[in-house]
Each structure stands twice: as C-alpha cells, then as structure tokens.
Design a protein around this motif. Structure first.
Motif, PDB file in Angstrom:
ATOM      1  N   CYS A   1      25.369 -14.452  -0.796  1.00  0.00           N
ATOM      2  CA  CYS A   1      24.987 -13.144  -0.439  1.00  0.00           C
ATOM      3  C   CYS A   1      24.092 -13.358   0.712  1.00  0.00           C
TER       4      CYS A   1
ATOM      5  N   PRO B   1      27.040  -3.795  -8.978  1.00  0.00           N
ATOM      6  CA  PRO B   1      26.618  -2.796  -9.867  1.00  0.00           C
ATOM      7  C   PRO B   1      27.395  -2.857 -11.057  1.00  0.00           C
ATOM      8  N   LYS B   2      26.887  -2.105 -12.063  1.00  0.00           N
ATOM      9  CA  LYS B   2      27.391  -2.377 -13.473  1.00  0.00           C
ATOM     10  C   LYS B   2      29.025  -1.856 -13.521  1.00  0.00           C
TER      11      LYS B   2
ATOM     12  N   GLU C   1      25.576  -8.533  -3.025  1.00  0.00           N
ATOM     13  CA  GLU C   1      24.395  -8.176  -2.826  1.00  0.00           C
ATOM     14  C   GLU C   1      23.671  -7.437  -4.056  1.00  0.00           C
ATOM     15  N   ASN C   2      24.166  -6.298  -4.507  1.00  0.00           N
ATOM     16  CA  ASN C   2      23.552  -5.584  -5.475  1.00  0.00           C
ATOM     17  C   ASN C   2      24.785  -5.457  -6.593  1.00  0.00           C
TER      18      ASN C   2
ATOM     19  N   GLY D   1      22.568 -10.393   2.306  1.00  0.00           N
ATOM     20  CA  GLY D   1      21.534  -9.416   2.234  1.00  0.00           C
ATOM     21  C   GLY D   1      21.643  -8.385   3.663  1.00  0.00           C
ATOM     22  N   ARG D   2      21.321  -7.134   3.400  1.00  0.00           N
ATOM     23  CA  ARG D   2      21.489  -6.270   4.452  1.00  0.00           C
ATOM     24  C   ARG D   2      20.600  -6.692   5.768  1.00  0.00           C
TER      25      ARG D   2
END
Length: 580
Positions: free
Chosen positions: A447, A425-426, A422-423, A449-450
């Motif tokens: 994905c 992170p690094k 979804e997102n 998505g929320r």
C-alpha cells in the motif's frame, strides 16, 4: 523501404521482481516522508518526528545534488554502484534503526536517484525507440505543421512527442485505426488524424469534452486548410512565373508548332494532345515545378496517404496525364476536366475517413469496445494523461481484446487511483483495483497511501528543486492549520481552502479569507493573535522548505513503483498466455 531495426528486448519478469525488491526495501523506510501531509507539518511536528538533521544541512545537500544532476542529466552510474555508495542495502546509514528518522540525506538522495525509473535500466530512450520503429526512414510528415499555434507550449510538446511514437508504432504494425481513451479536448486525436492520416476514435466520459472536441476539431481542420492554401498559392505563383518566361521561346517555336499540326504521326498526335492540356510547359519546366514543390514539403510519394498530402499533389495543380500522357489524351478537354474533378471529389471523401471521431462513454476494465465502435479493427489503444484508474483499465482492456495490437499510454493523477490495501472496507464488491495490478505486489499486500501517490505527481516538478518551490503558500496553509486547531478545536478539516494564496495581499488577509471560506467566525481572532502565529513559525519556514524538497526528490520512486507494477502485470499476462 528500409527495414525497421529489431525492437529493444524487454527484461524478464524475474529481473523486474528483483528491481522491485530493492525499491520496496528503500520505500518501506522512506514512505513515511511521502505520506506526510504538509498541511499538518506544524500541528504534527513532522520535522522532529521524521528527520534527525538540521534543515540547513538537508537544503544544502539536496540543492547540490540537483545542481549536479542538471549539469550532467544523462550521466547514470550502474544501480549496483549506486547501492554500494549510498548504502541502500544497509538502511541504518540512511534511516536510524530505532527512531526510523532520516540521518543521511546524502544516502537518501542517491537511493532516490538510482531507484527512479530512468536509472533502473528498464527504459528505452525516446530517440532509440523511434530508430528501432522506423529503421533508416525519416519522418513522413510535412515540416510546416506548427501545433503550438493552436495549443499552449506544454501541450504542443506533449502531443508532438506522443503522436510521433504512436504514428511510428502504427506504421510498424501496419495499423490505421487508433482508439484514444480519455481523449478530453481532442488535441492528440485531432493531431493524429490531421497530420498522420490515422483513423482516430476519441472516447471521453464527458459530454462537454466530446462536444468541445468536435468544435475544436472543426477549427483545427480550418487551420490546416490555411497551410494548404498558402502553399498552393506559392506553387501557383511559381507556375505563372515560369509560364511567362516561356512565352518568348513559345513565339520562336510557334511556326514549327503550326507545321507540326499537319503531321499525323502517332508521336506528334501525342505531343499535340499534351499541348492541349499544358501549352506553356516543356518537360524541363514541369521537372522544375516538381522540384520546387518538393522543396516546399508539399509533394512526396511517402505522404500520399495523408489527408493534406493529396491537397498538395502535382495533379491538383496540373491537368491529369500532363506529365506522362497516355492514350487517355484522346478524351476531349471538357470530359478530362470532369474526370479530374471526380477524382478530386473521391480523394476528398477518402480524406474525410481519416477525420477524428469523438465519442462519449465511460470506460472501465470490463468495457467492450465493440459496443462503442462498430467498425473496430486491428488498432492501437492510446491515452495521453489517462487519469486515475483509466490507465490500469486501459492495460486490462489491451490484454483482453485481440484486435488491440499495441498500447501507448501515459498515466497521471496517481492520487485518484483506487488502492486495494489502503483502507480495506468490510464489504466491497470492487474486483479490479487501480493499484496494485501485479500478482507480486498483491502478494506483498503493498500500500502506498493517497498522500504518497499524490506526491508521485511531483515527479515532473523535480527540476524545480534548488530553484525554489512555492514554499510561502505551503507555509501559510500549515500555519493556518495550527490556528484552526488551537482556536477552533478542529484537528481534521475535510474542506479545502483552494487558491486563496494568490488572491491574498498578506498572511493576515490570507487567514481572514480562508476562515470565511471554511465557514469559521473570523471575528473571533484579533489581528494580533493571527500575526503572533506568523512570527512564531516564520523562523521555521526553512524546515518546511527542506521537507518538501525531500518529498520532491522521493516522488520519482513512487512513480517508478506504480509503473513497475503495471509492467509486471503485462509480463504476467504473457507468462500466463493471456497475451501473445
């Protein structure tokens, strides 16, 4: 005992992948509708952006489709036929190839219908599953149990259906221990232990829930005893009544009985011994009592292992060996009574072992149940409304623990699932995500998505299509968002308004209360400006209603994707030899 029927065969992993392919093909185009937030409906011009049809057309078609489904809920054509008629393999017929807007609501409704879980041909109907597990056996439980007396109607239905499946699986596998993950208030756990005599450990992360469950379980046990007492009184009344009816006959046979006392033959000694314990009943009377008790659903050899079945057994009401006297009749009456009391005490202790035990622990995919449950044995792991990541973690524990012979889990709160793509992170140390679980969807880097996962929670509300959704409350919130954007310069607001709509007398009152809750200066807006926004968007309320109906129709497809992902994960574990 009748042999169980063969369990329904599950589909091969390759077949499940093929179904996933078709579903993904449809969702790649339709997911934009599910991911759109109705709060931003007017500020982002979502109707113009995603739909190339008049709202009246969308409403008419979806209501007609809902009415047809309701009239024939069990009718399901093969998926291939649905694909051919809906044009699912030819997406320009549903969505415009260039603008990606929805252009065929008929095709959209058919595609959503045939890519829902019940129409993909991978589910076993509830009754068919129970028949396969039980064979020709009937349910072994008392019919007088009424859980709706201490649960609301919705919870009562869920608990009864879930416990029926769990108890059938437990009996099929010869298992007595059940682990209820996310047990919450303990409704399911208490019901399984009290009604089915299973040894249940309920694990919840909340101390409040655990302590509350202990108190609730105590009250439920007290409630069960009321049933026991009432039924015992019924049977005792029957015994006394039949005893009185025998008095006349006893008087007639009195002389013969006295003469019989002088006879020292073994047969007469045995008869005398029996009459010492049960002077007023003949074999036929006892037989009648037994029949009456069976009619009351309080005595059955199939219920001997139930914690309330023993409370109703004939030997609790009549002296031991009264029906089938043996050499033990030589034991004095006083000692026999003590033996009977000891037997009942032992039975009571045995029944206590079936009582539900609430435990507090936060469950992750790496949780070791042996650290939580000291007497862990072959068991079933279950969960009703396993929230967010708890559902996928339940499956991971199942595949890693040999003592867990089966799993019966109903997930919920899909919006709380952690989603790997979804997102991204690094820097993230999380290794086990809630979605996706299967290698297939991981390779696709899929994905949802929320917002789409949130809309999947609407799957149960699909029946509301055509009967009216809470459109006005959604309309109020969407217009408020436009006011906040124009008048306060706030494009994104992380704060939630909450349930202000139900406490508001009008749109004006709603806006005033909402602004105050959000910490915005309500005095900045005169009444006229607020009402101008209302009048501006009121003619377009049908757009919002039609859009939300599209989301509700699509919701089962999002849920299907999540459930198929979990099923593929389990199949992959079998394929890799991680679960037999």
């Amino acid at each position: 005992m009748a042999a169980p029927c063969p369990l329904p065969a599950t589909q091969e992993l390759s077949t499940l992948h093929a179904k996933l392919q078709g579903l993904l093909r449809f969702l790649r185009e339709a997911l934009a509708i599910s991911n759109a937030h109705t709060v931003d409906f007017y500020t982002e011009s979502l109707w113009e952006q995603l739909v190339d049809l008049p709202p009246e057309t969308v409403l008419a078609v979806l209501r007609s489709s809902a009415a047809e489904t309701e009239a024939r809920p069990s009718e399901a054509r093969p998926l291939v036929e649905g694909e051919r008629e809906a044009g699912i393999t030819d997406f320009p017929k549903i969505f415009c190839e260039t603008s990606q807007k929805l252009v065929s609501v008929e095709g959209f409704a058919l595609a959503a219908k045939y890519y829902s879980i019940q129409n993909l041909g991978i589910c076993t109907p509830f009754e068919q599953l129970l028949v396969a597990l039980r064979g020709n056996q009937k349910q072994r439980t008392g019919e007088n149990v009424k859980p709706d007396e201490f649960m609301n109607l919705k919870k009562s239905h869920e608990v009864q259906a879930m416990s029926e499946v769990i108890s059938s699986v437990a009996e099929y596998c010869g298992i007595k221990q059940v682990i209820d993950l996310g047990s919450g208030k303990g409704y399911l756990s208490s019901f399984l232990s009290l009604k089915y005599g299973l040894k249940v450990y309920g694990i919840d992360s909340s101390n409040t829930n655990t302590h509350g469950a202990e108190e609730r379980n105590r009250k439920l046990k007290k409630h069960w005893k009321v049933y026991h007492t009432r039924s015992k009184l019924d049977v005792n009344g029957l015994v006394l009544k039949m005893a009185k009816e025998r008095k006349v006959q006893d008087g007639i046979n009195c002389k013969a009985d006295i003469e019989g006392d002088c006879d020292s033959s073994p047969a007469n000694q045995e008869e005398k011994c029996t009459s010492d314990f049960l002077p007023d009943f003949s074999g036929s009377v006892i037989s009648n009592i037994r029949k009456q008790m069976e009619n009351l659903h309080v005595h059955s050899h199939q219920e001997d292992n139930l914690c309330f079945g023993n409370a109703f057994s004939l030997i609790d009401l009549l002296p031991i060996n009264a029906i089938e006297p043996t050499s033990s009749c030589r034991i004095p009456k006083r000692k026999m009574s003590e033996a009977n009391k000891e037997r009942r005490k032992t039975t009571s202790k045995s029944n206590e072992s079936n009582i539900y035990s609430p435990l507090t622990s936060f469950i992750t995919a790496d949780s070791d149940l042996n650290d939580i449950i000291k007497d862990l044995e072959n068991c079933l792991m279950v969960g009703l409304h396993t929230c967010g990541d708890l559902a996928p973690n339940t499956l991971r524990i199942f595949t890693s623990k040999s003592e867990i012979k089966g799993v019966c889990s109903v997930g919920c709160c899909y919006h709380l699932l952690s989603e790997e793509f979804e997102n991204p992170p690094k820097e993230c140390t999380q290794q086990k995500w809630g979605f996706p679980m299967s290698c297939y969807l991981k390779e696709e880097r899929w994905c949802c998505g929320r917002n789409a996962r949130m809309s999947a929670c609407l799957a149960l509300e699909r029946v509301a299509v055509g009967r009216g959704l809470p459109t006005e409350s959604l309309f109020y919130r969407a217009v408020l968002q436009d006011i906040i954007k124009d008048c306060y310069g706030i494009t994104k607001c992380d704060q939630h308004v909450g349930k202000i709509y139900s406490k508001s007398s009008s749109f004006l009152d709603y806006v005033r209360k909402s602004l105050k809750k959000l910490g915005l200066d309500e005095s900045k807006l005169p009444e006229k400006i607020i009402m101008d926004y209302y009048e501006k968007y009121k003619p377009r309320m049908n757009e919002l209603e039609a859009f939300n109906m599209l989301k509700v129709v699509l919701a089962p497809c999002i849920e299907t994707l999540i459930l198929l992902d979990r099923l593929c994960y389990l199949k992959e574990q079998i394929l890799h030899g991680l679960r037999l």
